[in-house]
Design a protein around this motif. Structure first.
Motif, PDB file in Angstrom:
ATOM      1  N   MET A   1       0.853  -1.192   0.000  1.00  0.00           N
ATOM      2  CA  MET A   1       0.000   0.000   0.000  1.00  0.00           C
ATOM      3  C   MET A   1       0.883   1.234   0.000  1.00  0.00           C
ATOM      4  O   MET A   1       1.782   1.358   0.830  1.00  0.00           O
ATOM      5  CB  MET A   1      -0.889   0.001   1.242  1.00  0.00           C
ATOM      6  CG  MET A   1      -1.862   1.164   1.269  1.00  0.00           C
ATOM      7  SD  MET A   1      -2.777   1.236   2.809  1.00  0.00           S
ATOM      8  CE  MET A   1      -1.534   1.952   3.890  1.00  0.00           C
ATOM      9  N   THR A   2       0.613   2.133  -0.934  1.00  0.00           N
ATOM     10  CA  THR A   2       1.414   3.347  -1.045  1.00  0.00           C
ATOM     11  C   THR A   2       0.546   4.540  -0.653  1.00  0.00           C
ATOM     12  O   THR A   2      -0.523   4.750  -1.221  1.00  0.00           O
ATOM     13  CB  THR A   2       1.958   3.493  -2.480  1.00  0.00           C
ATOM     14  OG1 THR A   2       2.783   2.346  -2.756  1.00  0.00           O
ATOM     15  CG2 THR A   2       2.782   4.756  -2.630  1.00  0.00           C
ATOM     16  N   ALA A   3       1.019   5.288   0.340  1.00  0.00           N
ATOM     17  CA  ALA A   3       0.186   6.335   0.941  1.00  0.00           C
ATOM     18  C   ALA A   3       0.183   7.627   0.141  1.00  0.00           C
ATOM     19  O   ALA A   3      -0.841   8.305   0.054  1.00  0.00           O
ATOM     20  CB  ALA A   3       0.649   6.618   2.361  1.00  0.00           C
ATOM     21  N   GLY A   4       1.344   8.026  -0.423  1.00  0.00           N
ATOM     22  CA  GLY A   4       1.418   9.337  -1.070  1.00  0.00           C
ATOM     23  C   GLY A   4       0.949  10.418  -0.109  1.00  0.00           C
ATOM     24  O   GLY A   4       1.317  10.440   1.063  1.00  0.00           O
ATOM     25  N   HIS A   5       0.058  11.297  -0.609  1.00  0.00           N
ATOM     26  CA  HIS A   5      -0.455  12.433   0.169  1.00  0.00           C
ATOM     27  C   HIS A   5      -1.327  11.984   1.345  1.00  0.00           C
ATOM     28  O   HIS A   5      -1.456  12.695   2.337  1.00  0.00           O
ATOM     29  CB  HIS A   5      -1.276  13.327  -0.777  1.00  0.00           C
ATOM     30  CG  HIS A   5      -1.890  14.510  -0.120  1.00  0.00           C
ATOM     31  ND1 HIS A   5      -1.136  15.512   0.460  1.00  0.00           N
ATOM     32  CD2 HIS A   5      -3.196  14.860   0.066  1.00  0.00           C
ATOM     33  CE1 HIS A   5      -1.958  16.430   0.968  1.00  0.00           C
ATOM     34  NE2 HIS A   5      -3.201  16.066   0.743  1.00  0.00           N
ATOM     35  N   GLY A   6      -1.929  10.766   1.227  1.00  0.00           N
ATOM     36  CA  GLY A   6      -2.734  10.299   2.357  1.00  0.00           C
ATOM     37  C   GLY A   6      -3.622   9.131   2.009  1.00  0.00           C
ATOM     38  O   GLY A   6      -4.219   9.093   0.934  1.00  0.00           O
ATOM     39  N   ILE A   7      -3.681   8.172   2.922  1.00  0.00           N
ATOM     40  CA  ILE A   7      -4.562   7.014   2.805  1.00  0.00           C
ATOM     41  C   ILE A   7      -4.888   6.569   4.222  1.00  0.00           C
ATOM     42  O   ILE A   7      -4.173   6.919   5.168  1.00  0.00           O
ATOM     43  CB  ILE A   7      -3.883   5.872   1.992  1.00  0.00           C
ATOM     44  CG1 ILE A   7      -4.913   4.822   1.516  1.00  0.00           C
ATOM     45  CG2 ILE A   7      -2.763   5.211   2.797  1.00  0.00           C
ATOM     46  CD1 ILE A   7      -4.353   3.821   0.502  1.00  0.00           C
ATOM     47  N   ALA A   8      -5.951   5.804   4.387  1.00  0.00           N
ATOM     48  CA  ALA A   8      -6.256   5.184   5.679  1.00  0.00           C
ATOM     49  C   ALA A   8      -6.568   3.719   5.412  1.00  0.00           C
ATOM     50  O   ALA A   8      -7.080   3.369   4.347  1.00  0.00           O
ATOM     51  CB  ALA A   8      -7.439   5.869   6.342  1.00  0.00           C
ATOM     52  N   HIS A   9      -6.217   2.867   6.382  1.00  0.00           N
ATOM     53  CA  HIS A   9      -6.518   1.449   6.208  1.00  0.00           C
ATOM     54  C   HIS A   9      -6.735   0.773   7.552  1.00  0.00           C
ATOM     55  O   HIS A   9      -6.464   1.346   8.610  1.00  0.00           O
ATOM     56  CB  HIS A   9      -5.426   0.731   5.388  1.00  0.00           C
ATOM     57  CG  HIS A   9      -4.120   0.510   6.105  1.00  0.00           C
ATOM     58  ND1 HIS A   9      -3.322  -0.593   5.862  1.00  0.00           N
ATOM     59  CD2 HIS A   9      -3.470   1.227   7.043  1.00  0.00           C
ATOM     60  CE1 HIS A   9      -2.241  -0.526   6.600  1.00  0.00           C
ATOM     61  NE2 HIS A   9      -2.291   0.559   7.326  1.00  0.00           N
TER      62      HIS A   9
END
Ligand code: MN
Length: 265
Positions: free
Chosen positions: A62-70
């Motif tokens: 999983m690549t977050a970059g500017h933003g992700i949630a998991h």
């Protein structure tokens, strides 16, 4: 070490000690999470809408970059012994402000390394290339150890680390066992390994990273202001991170230590 900035080796838990992974929704920025199981099972859900089961021999990236949630959870019916690793890989300036992404790879190339076998998790080795995304020159191999010696060719421009998950491995004159990480500076063209018996180890490597990183909680950034903004936006449930379809509670960001009030005298 290269872009690798965190190693979480969890387990192994015993047969009589059933465990479940139960990590509620939480955010990330500026990194890729690389998850690899030896035993057990997990389901990944994220704010892109991904829902993906993970089993031994498969890779979640999983690549977050500017933003992700998991969220990461073991289904109740699959509670049992758990053993695995999750690595964090820092993203370079060129991609760290970009879009988030998720990949699952059910099959990865395997190559012979002397009397042992290696699975190519990331990058290329022995003419085989992993299909997984890389944002920086990197290698990640899982070595299936067999008693005996092997010479593993290295890219001399990379730094490397050896993480032993099961068994005992000698690297040159140094004995490495689970819980220790062996570090090799760049310049070497070969890694001389000797395994005492069956086991598993990871060989991680990468080109020296372009900059220092600031890592705090689930965020990999460069400045405190970037971390402060990410923590605030997560706690305000901003659109930056999105919503995760999970029955587990959201994990709030703690307060960074540089923002905490000084203790009263
Ligand atoms: Mn996470």
């Amino acid at each position: 070490m290269g872009p690798w900035c965190f190693v979480d080796h969890f387990g192994p838990t015993g047969e009589d000690d059933p465990r479940r992974l139960e990590v509620g929704p939480h955010p990330h920025i500026g990194l890729s999470t690389v998850t690899w199981l030896l035993e057990g099972a997990a389901v990944h859900t994220d704010s892109l809408g991904s829902e993906q089961a993970l089993r031994p021999g498969q890779l979640n990236l999983m690549t977050a970059g500017h933003g992700i949630a998991h969220a990461e959870e073991t289904p109740l019916e699959e509670a049992g012994p758990m053993h695995g690793v999750q690595f964090w890989v820092a993203q370079p300036e060129a991609t760290r402000h970009g879009a988030p992404a998720f990949e699952h790879h059910g099959e990865l190339p395997e190559v012979a390394v002397g009397p042992m076998w290696a699975t190519v998790l990331l990058g290329s080795h022995g003419g085989s290339t992993s299909p997984a995304r890389t944002d920086w020159p990197i290698i990640g191999l899982e070595l299936l150890l067999r008693r005996g010696a092997a010479e593993v060719p290295l890219d001399p421009s990379f730094e490397h680390a050896v993480v032993v998950l099961e068994g005992t491995l000698e690297v040159g004159d140094t004995v490495i066992e689970p819980g220790r990480l062996g570090y090799l500076a760049s310049g070497d063209t070969e890694l001389a390994l000797r395994a005492h018996g069956d086991g598993r180890a990871l060989l991680l490597g990468g080109a020296p990273f372009e900059s220092e990183v600031l890592m705090w909680w689930n965020f990999v950034a460069r400045t405190r202001d970037e971390v402060d903004a990410a923590a605030r936006e997560w706690n305000e449930a901003s659109d930056r991170f999105g919503a995760v379809p999970s029955g587990l509670d959201r994990i709030p960001s703690p307060v960074p230590p540089w923002r905490a009030s000084p203790a009263p005298d």
